[in-house]
Design a protein around this motif. Structure first.
Motif, short mmCIF file in Angstrom:
data_model
loop_
_atom_site.label_atom_id
_atom_site.label_comp_id
_atom_site.label_asym_id
_atom_site.label_seq_id
_atom_site.Cartn_x
_atom_site.Cartn_y
_atom_site.Cartn_z
N GLU A 126 0.78 -1.08 -0.06
CA GLU A 126 0.04 0.08 0.15
C GLU A 126 0.97 1.32 0.06
N ARG A 127 2.30 0.98 -0.04
CA ARG A 127 2.87 2.17 0.14
C ARG A 127 3.46 2.65 -1.37
N ARG A 128 2.72 1.97 -2.15
CA ARG A 128 3.16 2.37 -3.73
C ARG A 128 3.08 3.80 -4.11
N TYR A 129 2.57 4.61 -3.17
CA TYR A 129 2.41 5.94 -3.70
C TYR A 129 3.75 6.74 -3.55
N THR A 130 4.82 6.32 -2.68
CA THR A 130 6.11 6.87 -2.41
C THR A 130 6.96 7.02 -3.73
N GLY A 131 6.54 5.87 -4.66
CA GLY A 131 7.54 5.81 -5.91
C GLY A 131 8.81 5.03 -5.58
N ILE A 132 9.06 4.52 -4.25
CA ILE A 132 10.25 3.63 -4.04
C ILE A 132 10.10 2.29 -4.38
N THR A 133 11.08 1.75 -4.86
CA THR A 133 11.27 0.41 -5.50
C THR A 133 12.06 -0.12 -4.44
N LEU A 160 18.21 -15.93 9.49
CA LEU A 160 18.71 -15.03 10.18
C LEU A 160 18.87 -13.75 9.46
N ALA A 161 19.38 -13.85 8.27
CA ALA A 161 19.69 -12.90 7.54
C ALA A 161 18.36 -12.06 6.88
N ASP A 162 17.23 -13.06 6.56
CA ASP A 162 15.96 -12.51 6.34
C ASP A 162 15.56 -11.73 7.15
N TYR A 163 15.40 -12.17 8.57
CA TYR A 163 14.70 -11.39 9.70
C TYR A 163 15.55 -9.97 10.05
N ARG A 164 16.84 -10.04 9.73
CA ARG A 164 17.65 -8.86 10.07
C ARG A 164 17.41 -7.87 8.96
N MET A 165 17.31 -8.32 7.64
CA MET A 165 16.73 -7.52 6.68
C MET A 165 15.54 -6.83 6.66
N ARG A 166 14.51 -7.77 7.23
CA ARG A 166 13.19 -7.12 7.54
C ARG A 166 13.08 -6.28 8.50
N TYR A 167 13.67 -6.11 9.50
CA TYR A 167 13.91 -5.23 10.60
C TYR A 167 14.54 -4.02 9.97
N ALA A 168 15.53 -3.79 9.19
CA ALA A 168 16.09 -2.94 8.47
C ALA A 168 14.98 -2.18 7.69
N LEU A 169 14.30 -2.98 6.84
CA LEU A 169 13.21 -2.35 6.13
C LEU A 169 12.12 -1.47 7.05
N TYR A 170 11.63 -2.18 7.90
CA TYR A 170 10.78 -1.44 8.77
C TYR A 170 11.48 -0.23 9.61
N LYS A 171 12.47 -0.46 10.10
CA LYS A 171 13.10 0.76 10.73
C LYS A 171 13.66 1.80 9.59
N SER A 172 13.42 1.59 8.50
CA SER A 172 13.69 2.49 7.44
C SER A 172 12.69 3.42 7.28
N ASP A 173 11.61 3.23 8.08
CA ASP A 173 10.20 4.24 7.89
C ASP A 173 10.87 5.33 8.99
N GLU A 174 10.52 6.54 8.50
CA GLU A 174 10.89 7.86 9.34
C GLU A 174 9.81 7.87 10.50
#
Length: 554
Positions: free
Chosen positions: A227-234, A246-260
């Motif tokens: 639903e965040r498609r309006y940002t234009g970020i790929t 472990l790498a998957d979960y670490r990466m997913r936290y990075a995605l979530y914490k990329s949210d300002e």
């Protein structure tokens, strides 16, 4: 919701025919023994795939050699004590790279704590190492702070400074604190919408935030971010798969914490966190997975998920997992005003009854051997109430505690994943609260993506029975997308559950103010999360008086 078939297939795999002779209690004990063995195997498999503990093999990378901002995931603080608070950050100059852009090198990080936002009066400072074995996360348990005090903190490595964070310590033990303002949040599926709720929470005047689970979701996130498609970020393809390693979960936290907005909420307030299911896998139960995979394989996944959770949250070393096990339940105090017993209702629970489908109470769900907390946590909780001197006893946890009938029939279905699916476990908790003389009992709940307000009844089948406490269920931050103020089943739920005093399906959070005379609950909601920037409003407010449980409109 869990698919059908996984519970019965696992039972056939785990138990011998002799279980039929042992009965329900015997089956429960045999399963626990089985899972203990597989947990040990999973711990061995997990730890032997890690570099040497303590990062002795990793060389140190000077901060001056880091060429881009390493504080992309922000800062956080948590678990405030009268003299201590945990400070957190995680270095990741390339947040969507598997190693965060720092390879297998450790990094020296300086930290400081001040009384002012300009850091003119620094009261403590030190140095910590960000180890690659812990995804370059930093956890600093700052001791020797003054009770009941607001502090500011930041990190530095090389020429790079982190964002400034604001935190506070709890009042001194035994202090008669007059009030506490807290917020409760849960369920923030990144792909379901923007974190507008967190932006408003960051701007609210609260002392502490309780995150009640589903901090992240294991499901794939497409390139558009759902639903965040309006940002234009790929987004890179690495997120377009379910988290398993472990790498998957670490990466997913990075995605979530990329949210300002999420970073802003963490920087503004100390958090007290606990997990539910999606931090690992939907509707798992102890060592029992959602799908028909071998339990020992699932426990390796659980070990990875638990480790990544600790790496990415402001938690103390006491919560550091050992293989697939971690003691997340713990107790905090706010002077004599409040005791907080933070529960873990995933790691120790019995398997969901009736294939985890909504079902009327029956012999399978009503088995007295069934538990949602496990015996040790249950005993810890009730013992803590026995010794409590707090005015308010608050139980932050994950799934609906109060009875929640889904229809108006005599044999109405209830959730097998919530406390309704473990009524004997709930009865023991209720009996423990009554025996301890807990007068002002408040349960904080997440999970269901809606806001509820319940009177906790001595007998949910008798609306006239005594009210023992209050349960407040916060809605989701984003999960479920925009939601509806009055969901289609609103009238049915309100009629089927007379102890339910409020039901709202919009996204939001709950703000709670505890005082010496009463507690106030404000349900804060936003009109939409599928588009950014929605305003926040108060959908409803309730109070309950100290010594006289029962919700009343404010």
């Amino acid at each position: 919701m869990a698919p059908t078939g996984r519970h019965r297939a696992l039972a056939e795999h785990a138990f011998s025919p002799h279980d039929a002779v042992l009965g329900a209690a015997g089956r429960h004990l045999r399963r626990r023994r089985f899972l203990t063995v597989t947990a040990a195997a999973a711990a061995l498999a997990f730890t032997t795939n890690l570099p040497a503990r303590g990062a002795a093999a990793a060389r140190e990378l000077g901060g001056a050699r880091i060429s881009s901002d390493p504080f992309t995931l922000g800062v956080a603080s948590g678990d405030p004590l009268p003299d201590s608070v945990v400070l957190w950050t995680r270095l990741a100059p390339e947040p969507f790279a598997v190693d965060g852009g720092l390879a297998q090198e450790r990094v020296s990080v300086q930290w400081e704590v001040a009384l002012d936002e300009y850091f003119a009066v620094v009261v403590q400072r030190g140095t910590a190492l960000a180890h690659p074995e812990y995804a370059h996360s930093v956890h600093v348990d700052v001791r020797g702070l003054a009770p009941g005090t607001v502090y500011y903190y930041r990190f530095r490595t090389g020429s790079w400074f982190s964002p400034r964070g604001r935190t506070r310590t709890a009042p001194a033990a035994g202090a008669d604190a007059s009030s506490l303002k807290l917020a409760a949040v849960a369920c923030q599926a990144y792909q379901d919408g923007y974190y507008t709720v967190h932006r408003h929470l960051a701007e609210d005047d609260v002392d502490v935030v309780f995150h009640l689970g589903d901090y992240l979701y294991e499901y794939a996130v497409n390139a558009a971010g759902g639903e965040r498609r309006y940002t234009g970020i790929t987004l890179p393809d690495v997120f377009n798969r379910e988290t398993m390693t472990l790498a998957d979960y670490r990466m997913r936290y990075a995605l979530y914490k990329s949210d300002e907005d999420l970073r802003a909420a963490h920087a503004a307030h100390p958090f007290v966190v606990t997990w539910d299911d999606h931090e690992t896998e939907n509707n798992y139960a102890a060592g029992i997975p959602e799908n028909d995979v071998p339990p020992e394989e699932f426990l390796v996944r659980r070990a990875a998920a638990y480790r990544a959770y600790w790496e990415n949250q402001p938690l103390r070393a006491a919560q550091l997992p050992q293989g697939p096990d971690a003691q997340l339940y713990r107790r905090l105090h706010w002077g004599t005003l409040a005791q907080f017993d933070i529960l873990d209702t995933r790691q120790y629970r019995s398997d969901q009854a009736y294939d985890d489908r909504p079902h009327a109470p029956g012999p399978e769900s009503e088995d007295p051997a069934r538990t949602l907390t496990g015996a040790a946590q249950e005993e810890w909780l009730i013992d803590g109430w026995q010794s409590s001197t707090a005015l308010w006893n608050v139980m932050p946890q994950q799934v609906c505690f109060s009875r929640r009938r889904f229809d108006l029939t005599a044999e109405a279905a209830v959730s097998m994943d919530a406390w309704d699916g473990y009524p004997a476990s709930r009865d023991r908790i209720v009996a423990g609260a009554k025996a301890a003389g807990v007068d002002n009992w408040l349960v904080l709940t997440g999970d269901v993506h809606v806001g509820y307000a319940f009177d906790i009844k001595d007998d949910f089948d008798d609306p006239q029975s005594a009210t023992l406490g209050t349960e407040i269920t916060c809605s989701s931050v984003a999960s479920g997308r925009d939601g509806q103020e009055k969901p289609a089943n609103w009238d049915t739920y309100m009629r089927a559950n007379p102890h339910m005093k409020f039901y709202n399906g919009k996204r939001g959070y709950v703000r709670v103010e505890l005082g010496r005379q009463a507690a106030r609950f404000d349900f804060r909601t936003v009109s939409a999360v599928t588009t950014p920037g929605a305003p926040v409003t108060t959908a409803a407010s309730f109070v309950t008086e100290a010594g006289a449980p029962g919700l009343k409109p404010a």
